[in-house]
Design a protein around this motif. Structure first.
Motif, short mmCIF file in Angstrom:
data_model
loop_
_atom_site.label_atom_id
_atom_site.label_comp_id
_atom_site.label_asym_id
_atom_site.label_seq_id
_atom_site.Cartn_x
_atom_site.Cartn_y
_atom_site.Cartn_z
N ASP A 41 0.88 -1.07 -0.08
CA ASP A 41 -0.06 0.02 -0.07
C ASP A 41 0.92 1.10 0.13
OD1 ASP A 41 -2.56 1.47 0.30
OD2 ASP A 41 -1.95 1.95 2.36
N TYR A 42 1.18 1.91 -0.98
CA TYR A 42 2.08 2.91 -1.29
C TYR A 42 1.74 4.16 -0.64
CZ TYR A 42 4.71 6.53 -3.76
OH TYR A 42 5.54 7.74 -3.94
N GLY A 43 2.72 4.86 -0.07
CA GLY A 43 2.71 6.12 0.32
C GLY A 43 3.90 7.06 0.27
N THR A 44 3.89 8.13 0.25
CA THR A 44 5.00 8.97 0.20
C THR A 44 5.71 9.01 1.58
OG1 THR A 44 3.75 10.95 0.49
CG2 THR A 44 4.36 10.41 -1.57
N VAL A 73 -6.69 4.32 -8.08
CA VAL A 73 -7.15 4.97 -9.05
C VAL A 73 -8.60 5.86 -8.66
CG1 VAL A 73 -6.43 3.24 -10.91
CG2 VAL A 73 -8.55 2.71 -9.63
N HIS A 74 -9.00 6.66 -9.70
CA HIS A 74 -10.39 7.30 -9.47
C HIS A 74 -11.51 6.20 -9.54
CE1 HIS A 74 -8.31 11.08 -9.55
NE2 HIS A 74 -7.88 10.90 -10.62
N LEU A 75 -12.63 6.82 -8.99
CA LEU A 75 -14.10 5.84 -9.23
C LEU A 75 -14.23 5.54 -10.58
CD1 LEU A 75 -16.26 7.66 -6.54
CD2 LEU A 75 -14.65 5.49 -6.39
N SER A 76 -13.89 6.40 -11.57
CA SER A 76 -14.02 6.06 -12.97
C SER A 76 -13.06 4.92 -13.37
CB SER A 76 -13.89 7.54 -13.67
OG SER A 76 -12.39 7.82 -13.70
N GLY A 77 -12.09 4.61 -12.82
CA GLY A 77 -11.27 3.70 -13.29
C GLY A 77 -10.00 4.31 -14.08
N GLU A 78 -9.92 5.79 -13.93
CA GLU A 78 -8.80 6.40 -14.44
C GLU A 78 -7.79 6.44 -13.36
OE1 GLU A 78 -9.47 9.96 -16.48
OE2 GLU A 78 -11.48 9.19 -17.15
N GLU A 79 -6.51 6.26 -13.88
CA GLU A 79 -5.07 6.70 -12.77
C GLU A 79 -5.21 8.17 -12.49
OE1 GLU A 79 -2.84 2.81 -14.60
OE2 GLU A 79 -1.62 4.97 -13.70
N SER A 80 -4.75 8.33 -11.22
CA SER A 80 -4.54 9.35 -10.56
C SER A 80 -2.98 9.76 -10.59
CB SER A 80 -5.04 9.25 -9.03
OG SER A 80 -4.25 8.25 -8.41
N GLN A 81 -2.58 10.97 -10.04
CA GLN A 81 -1.40 11.35 -9.69
C GLN A 81 -0.69 10.39 -8.85
OE1 GLN A 81 0.75 13.44 -11.28
NE2 GLN A 81 2.33 12.84 -10.03
N LYS A 82 -1.45 9.94 -7.78
CA LYS A 82 -0.74 8.87 -6.94
C LYS A 82 -0.47 7.59 -7.58
CE LYS A 82 -0.37 10.65 -3.04
NZ LYS A 82 1.04 10.95 -2.19
N ALA A 85 2.81 5.47 -7.67
CA ALA A 85 3.05 4.24 -7.26
C ALA A 85 3.68 3.33 -8.50
CB ALA A 85 1.54 3.67 -7.11
N ARG A 86 3.45 3.58 -9.57
CA ARG A 86 4.02 3.09 -10.62
C ARG A 86 5.44 2.99 -10.69
NH1 ARG A 86 1.07 0.06 -14.54
NH2 ARG A 86 -1.24 0.69 -14.44
N LYS A 87 5.71 4.49 -10.52
CA LYS A 87 7.41 4.76 -10.44
C LYS A 87 8.05 3.87 -9.27
CE LYS A 87 10.36 8.82 -10.07
NZ LYS A 87 10.44 10.23 -10.00
N PHE A 88 7.26 3.78 -8.08
CA PHE A 88 7.67 3.25 -7.06
C PHE A 88 7.87 1.63 -7.34
CE2 PHE A 88 7.10 0.67 -2.97
CZ PHE A 88 8.11 1.06 -2.08
N THR A 124 11.42 -3.09 -8.50
CA THR A 124 11.96 -4.05 -9.56
C THR A 124 13.22 -4.01 -9.56
OG1 THR A 124 10.03 -4.58 -10.69
CG2 THR A 124 11.95 -4.93 -12.16
N GLU A 125 13.82 -2.58 -9.86
CA GLU A 125 15.27 -2.14 -9.98
C GLU A 125 16.17 -2.62 -8.85
OE1 GLU A 125 17.64 2.06 -10.16
OE2 GLU A 125 15.97 1.88 -11.45
N ILE A 126 15.65 -2.39 -7.57
CA ILE A 126 16.53 -2.85 -6.63
C ILE A 126 16.48 -4.27 -6.18
CG2 ILE A 126 16.43 -0.25 -5.61
CD1 ILE A 126 14.63 -1.45 -3.36
N THR A 127 15.32 -4.88 -6.38
CA THR A 127 15.24 -6.20 -5.93
C THR A 127 15.44 -7.22 -7.00
OG1 THR A 127 12.84 -6.27 -6.20
CG2 THR A 127 13.56 -5.68 -4.07
N GLY A 128 15.15 -6.91 -8.17
CA GLY A 128 15.20 -7.91 -9.49
C GLY A 128 13.72 -8.57 -9.67
N LEU A 129 12.82 -8.31 -8.68
CA LEU A 129 11.62 -9.23 -8.74
C LEU A 129 10.51 -8.44 -9.64
CD1 LEU A 129 11.31 -9.79 -4.80
CD2 LEU A 129 12.19 -11.48 -6.75
#
Length: 148
Positions: free
Chosen positions: A9-12, A63-72, A76-79, A84-89
């Motif tokens: 559950d990603y958070g800053t 994601v928004h209720l519409s199913g569209e992705e949000s800034q968060k 989360a995708r960047k995280f 993947t980069e740091i663990t190789g998983l």
């Protein structure tokens, strides 16, 4: 050895973490990690992957209720890419738009103090999202339960 998956559950500021044995299909809250520096965070997630014998991460997408992705969602995708980069998983992404609200309802029903609810919220939200991921049968981006 059983396949173990970590739900995130990603958070800053805080990251909720749940762990599941994919064969059994039961997710359990693991902990809430307080983010620090990129270097300290990298050491933590590498150790988590090793210590828990993880084979993949599932990062919740808010994601928004519409199913569209949000800034968060983009954060989360960047995280996830960083994981993947740091663990190789590999990392799957899964819709988690209701997991925090469900977790809050459950914790309020348990009559916990606000401080105790806050301490458990993120890990419980990760458990709810990971449970939904497992129940959907999601294993890859071509599965309809998974957001890729």
């Amino acid at each position: 050895m059983p396949e173990r998956i970590a739900g995130i559950d990603y958070g800053t500021v805080r990251v909720g973490i749940a762990i599941a044995d994919a064969m059994v299909g039961i997710a359990s809250p693991h902990e809430t990690y307080q983010r620090q520096t990129p270097e300290v965070d990298a050491r933590y997630f590498k150790r988590l992957a090793t210590d828990e014998a993880l084979v993949r991460f599932v990062v919740g997408l808010p994601v928004h209720l519409s199913g569209e992705e949000s800034q968060k969602s983009h954060e989360a995708r960047k995280f996830g890419a960083w994981l993947t980069e740091i663990t190789g998983l590999p990392v799957d992404f899964f819709d988690e738009r209701y997991s925090s609200a469900q977790a809050e309802e459950m914790l309020q029903a348990a009559n916990l103090t606000k401080k105790r609810r806050k301490a458990r919220l993120d890990a419980l939200a990760a458990q709810i999202m990971l449970s939904a991921y497992l129940e959907s049968g999601a294993r890859s981006d071509d599965n309809p339960g998974s957001i890729g």
